[in-house]
Design a protein around this motif. Structure first.
Motif, PDB file in Angstrom:
ATOM      1  N   LEU A  56      -3.181  10.348  -0.135  1.00 51.64           N
ATOM      2  CA  LEU A  56      -2.795  10.222   1.270  1.00 51.64           C
ATOM      3  C   LEU A  56      -3.998  10.159   2.209  1.00 51.64           C
ATOM      4  CD1 LEU A  56       0.208  12.696   1.217  1.00 51.64           C
ATOM      5  CD2 LEU A  56       0.345  10.231   1.646  1.00 51.64           C
ATOM      6  N   ASN A  57      -5.129  10.662   1.781  1.00 52.38           N
ATOM      7  CA  ASN A  57      -6.319  10.672   2.629  1.00 52.38           C
ATOM      8  C   ASN A  57      -7.078   9.352   2.634  1.00 52.38           C
ATOM      9  OD1 ASN A  57      -6.186  13.239   3.802  1.00 52.38           O
ATOM     10  ND2 ASN A  57      -6.918  14.167   1.910  1.00 52.38           N
ATOM     11  N   ASP A  58      -6.601   8.364   1.924  1.00 46.40           N
ATOM     12  CA  ASP A  58      -7.266   7.058   1.893  1.00 46.40           C
ATOM     13  C   ASP A  58      -6.187   5.981   1.798  1.00 46.40           C
ATOM     14  OD1 ASP A  58      -8.489   4.717   0.134  1.00 46.40           O
ATOM     15  OD2 ASP A  58     -10.153   5.714   1.175  1.00 46.40           O
ATOM     16  N   GLU A  59      -5.986   5.260   2.884  1.00 45.86           N
ATOM     17  CA  GLU A  59      -4.879   4.296   2.934  1.00 45.86           C
ATOM     18  C   GLU A  59      -4.947   3.224   1.850  1.00 45.86           C
ATOM     19  OE1 GLU A  59      -2.304   1.627   6.090  1.00 45.86           O
ATOM     20  OE2 GLU A  59      -4.213   2.473   6.727  1.00 45.86           O
ATOM     21  N   PRO A  60      -6.103   2.592   1.590  1.00 41.70           N
ATOM     22  CA  PRO A  60      -6.134   1.594   0.514  1.00 41.70           C
ATOM     23  C   PRO A  60      -5.765   2.181  -0.850  1.00 41.70           C
ATOM     24  CG  PRO A  60      -8.050   1.325   1.925  1.00 41.70           C
ATOM     25  CD  PRO A  60      -7.367   2.605   2.349  1.00 41.70           C
ATOM     26  N   ARG A  61      -6.231   3.406  -1.102  1.00 41.82           N
ATOM     27  CA  ARG A  61      -5.896   4.079  -2.367  1.00 41.82           C
ATOM     28  C   ARG A  61      -4.397   4.343  -2.431  1.00 41.82           C
ATOM     29  NH1 ARG A  61     -10.313   8.280  -2.606  1.00 41.82           N
ATOM     30  NH2 ARG A  61      -9.052   9.342  -1.067  1.00 41.82           N
ATOM     31  N   LEU A  62      -3.830   4.813  -1.329  1.00 39.58           N
ATOM     32  CA  LEU A  62      -2.394   5.084  -1.267  1.00 39.58           C
ATOM     33  C   LEU A  62      -1.581   3.816  -1.479  1.00 39.58           C
ATOM     34  CD1 LEU A  62       0.084   6.868  -0.553  1.00 39.58           C
ATOM     35  CD2 LEU A  62      -0.350   6.253   1.838  1.00 39.58           C
ATOM     36  N   LEU A  63      -1.950   2.756  -0.789  1.00 40.01           N
ATOM     37  CA  LEU A  63      -1.195   1.508  -0.894  1.00 40.01           C
ATOM     38  C   LEU A  63      -1.311   0.902  -2.294  1.00 40.01           C
ATOM     39  CD1 LEU A  63      -1.924  -0.041   2.602  1.00 40.01           C
ATOM     40  CD2 LEU A  63       0.134   1.168   1.826  1.00 40.01           C
ATOM     41  N   ALA A  64      -2.471   1.043  -2.936  1.00 41.07           N
ATOM     42  CA  ALA A  64      -2.625   0.544  -4.310  1.00 41.07           C
ATOM     43  C   ALA A  64      -1.692   1.298  -5.258  1.00 41.07           C
ATOM     44  CB  ALA A  64      -4.076   0.678  -4.759  1.00 41.07           C
ATOM     45  N   PHE A  65      -1.621   2.613  -5.089  1.00 38.63           N
ATOM     46  CA  PHE A  65      -0.711   3.407  -5.923  1.00 38.63           C
ATOM     47  C   PHE A  65       0.736   2.987  -5.687  1.00 38.63           C
ATOM     48  CE2 PHE A  65       2.174   7.156  -5.802  1.00 38.63           C
ATOM     49  CZ  PHE A  65       2.415   7.218  -7.171  1.00 38.63           C
ATOM     50  N   CYS A  66       1.129   2.881  -4.420  1.00 38.97           N
ATOM     51  CA  CYS A  66       2.514   2.530  -4.097  1.00 38.97           C
ATOM     52  C   CYS A  66       2.881   1.151  -4.637  1.00 38.97           C
ATOM     53  CB  CYS A  66       2.739   2.610  -2.590  1.00 38.97           C
ATOM     54  SG  CYS A  66       2.701   4.312  -1.974  1.00 38.97           S
ATOM     55  N   ALA A  67       1.955   0.197  -4.536  1.00 39.07           N
ATOM     56  CA  ALA A  67       2.212  -1.146  -5.058  1.00 39.07           C
ATOM     57  C   ALA A  67       2.396  -1.109  -6.570  1.00 39.07           C
ATOM     58  CB  ALA A  67       1.085  -2.088  -4.672  1.00 39.07           C
ATOM     59  N   GLU A  68       1.536  -0.374  -7.245  1.00 38.68           N
ATOM     60  CA  GLU A  68       1.612  -0.280  -8.713  1.00 38.68           C
ATOM     61  C   GLU A  68       2.891   0.420  -9.146  1.00 38.68           C
ATOM     62  OE1 GLU A  68       1.472   1.952 -12.318  1.00 38.68           O
ATOM     63  OE2 GLU A  68       0.763   2.956 -10.515  1.00 38.68           O
ATOM     64  N   ALA A  69       3.299   1.448  -8.388  1.00 42.28           N
ATOM     65  CA  ALA A  69       4.469   2.244  -8.764  1.00 42.28           C
ATOM     66  C   ALA A  69       5.769   1.683  -8.216  1.00 42.28           C
ATOM     67  CB  ALA A  69       4.276   3.674  -8.271  1.00 42.28           C
ATOM     68  N   GLY A  70       5.679   0.695  -7.326  1.00 40.52           N
ATOM     69  CA  GLY A  70       6.879   0.149  -6.720  1.00 40.52           C
ATOM     70  C   GLY A  70       7.542   1.123  -5.751  1.00 40.52           C
ATOM     71  N   LEU A  71       6.719   1.902  -5.044  1.00 40.94           N
ATOM     72  CA  LEU A  71       7.224   2.906  -4.116  1.00 40.94           C
ATOM     73  C   LEU A  71       6.955   2.505  -2.671  1.00 40.94           C
ATOM     74  CD1 LEU A  71       5.832   6.138  -5.832  1.00 40.94           C
ATOM     75  CD2 LEU A  71       8.146   5.210  -6.008  1.00 40.94           C
ATOM     76  N   ALA A  72       7.811   2.933  -1.787  1.00 38.87           N
ATOM     77  CA  ALA A  72       7.558   2.760  -0.361  1.00 38.87           C
ATOM     78  C   ALA A  72       6.367   3.635   0.012  1.00 38.87           C
ATOM     79  CB  ALA A  72       8.782   3.169   0.440  1.00 38.87           C
ATOM     80  N   PRO A  73       5.479   3.159   0.889  1.00 40.63           N
ATOM     81  CA  PRO A  73       4.292   3.940   1.256  1.00 40.63           C
ATOM     82  C   PRO A  73       4.594   5.304   1.871  1.00 40.63           C
ATOM     83  CG  PRO A  73       4.037   1.669   1.944  1.00 40.63           C
ATOM     84  CD  PRO A  73       5.458   1.824   1.472  1.00 40.63           C
ATOM     85  N   GLU A  74       5.795   5.509   2.369  1.00 37.12           N
ATOM     86  CA  GLU A  74       6.157   6.788   2.967  1.00 37.12           C
ATOM     87  C   GLU A  74       6.529   7.845   1.919  1.00 37.12           C
ATOM     88  OE1 GLU A  74       8.091   3.921   3.642  1.00 37.12           O
ATOM     89  OE2 GLU A  74       6.765   3.311   5.264  1.00 37.12           O
ATOM     90  N   LEU A  75       6.846   7.406   0.726  1.00 36.72           N
ATOM     91  CA  LEU A  75       7.352   8.317  -0.300  1.00 36.72           C
ATOM     92  C   LEU A  75       6.336   9.377  -0.737  1.00 36.72           C
ATOM     93  CD1 LEU A  75      10.005   8.839  -1.777  1.00 36.72           C
ATOM     94  CD2 LEU A  75       9.094   7.493  -3.652  1.00 36.72           C
ATOM     95  N   PRO A  76       5.062   9.046  -0.973  1.00 30.49           N
ATOM     96  CA  PRO A  76       4.128  10.097  -1.353  1.00 30.49           C
ATOM     97  C   PRO A  76       3.983  11.195  -0.292  1.00 30.49           C
ATOM     98  CG  PRO A  76       3.251   7.984  -2.006  1.00 30.49           C
ATOM     99  CD  PRO A  76       4.464   7.708  -1.154  1.00 30.49           C
TER     100      PRO A  76
END
Length: 92
Positions: A56-76
Motif C-alpha cells: 500500500l505504501n507504493d502505488e506501482p507496487r500495489l497496482l502490479a499486485f492487483c493486476a497479477e491477482a485480478g483484484l480491485a486496487p481498493e481490496l488490499p
C-alpha cells in the motif's frame, strides 16, 4: 471483509512479493527478516498486515499486485483494515 478473507489476500500478496527477486530483497530489507523466516511468519496476522502495508505504501507496487491477482486496487486496503493494527483512527 472478514479477517480470514484479509489473511487470504495478504498471503497472496506475500506470494507475489516472494516471486519477484528484487521485490523480495526490498521487502526483507524493510522487514528485517531473513528469507527462512517468511514461511513461519505467514500465519501471523500482524505480519500479514505489514505485508499489505508494504504494498500500500507504493502505488506501482500495489497496482502490479492487483493486476497479477485480478483484484480491485481498493481490496488490499480493505484487507489491511480487517487485520490487527489496521483500524482507522478518527482523531476528532
Amino acid at each position: 471483509m472478514t479477517a480470514d478473507e484479509a489473511e487470504f489476500v495478504a498471503i497472496h500478496a506475500l506470494g507475489h512479493i516472494a516471486a519477484d527477486e528484487d521485490l523480495l530483497g526490498d521487502f526483507l530489507d524493510r522487514s528485517g527478516l531473513a528469507p527462512d523466516e517468511l514461511r513461519a511468519r505467514a500465519a501471523d496476522p500482524v505480519f500479514l498486515g505489514f505485508v499489505l502495508e508494504y504494498l500500500l505504501n507504493d502505488e506501482p507496487r500495489l497496482l502490479a499486485f492487483c493486476a497479477e491477482a485480478g483484484l480491485a486496487p481498493e481490496l488490499p486496503a480493505a484487507a489491511r483494515r480487517a487485520l490487527p493494527g489496521g483500524e482507522e483512527h478518527h482523531w476528532s
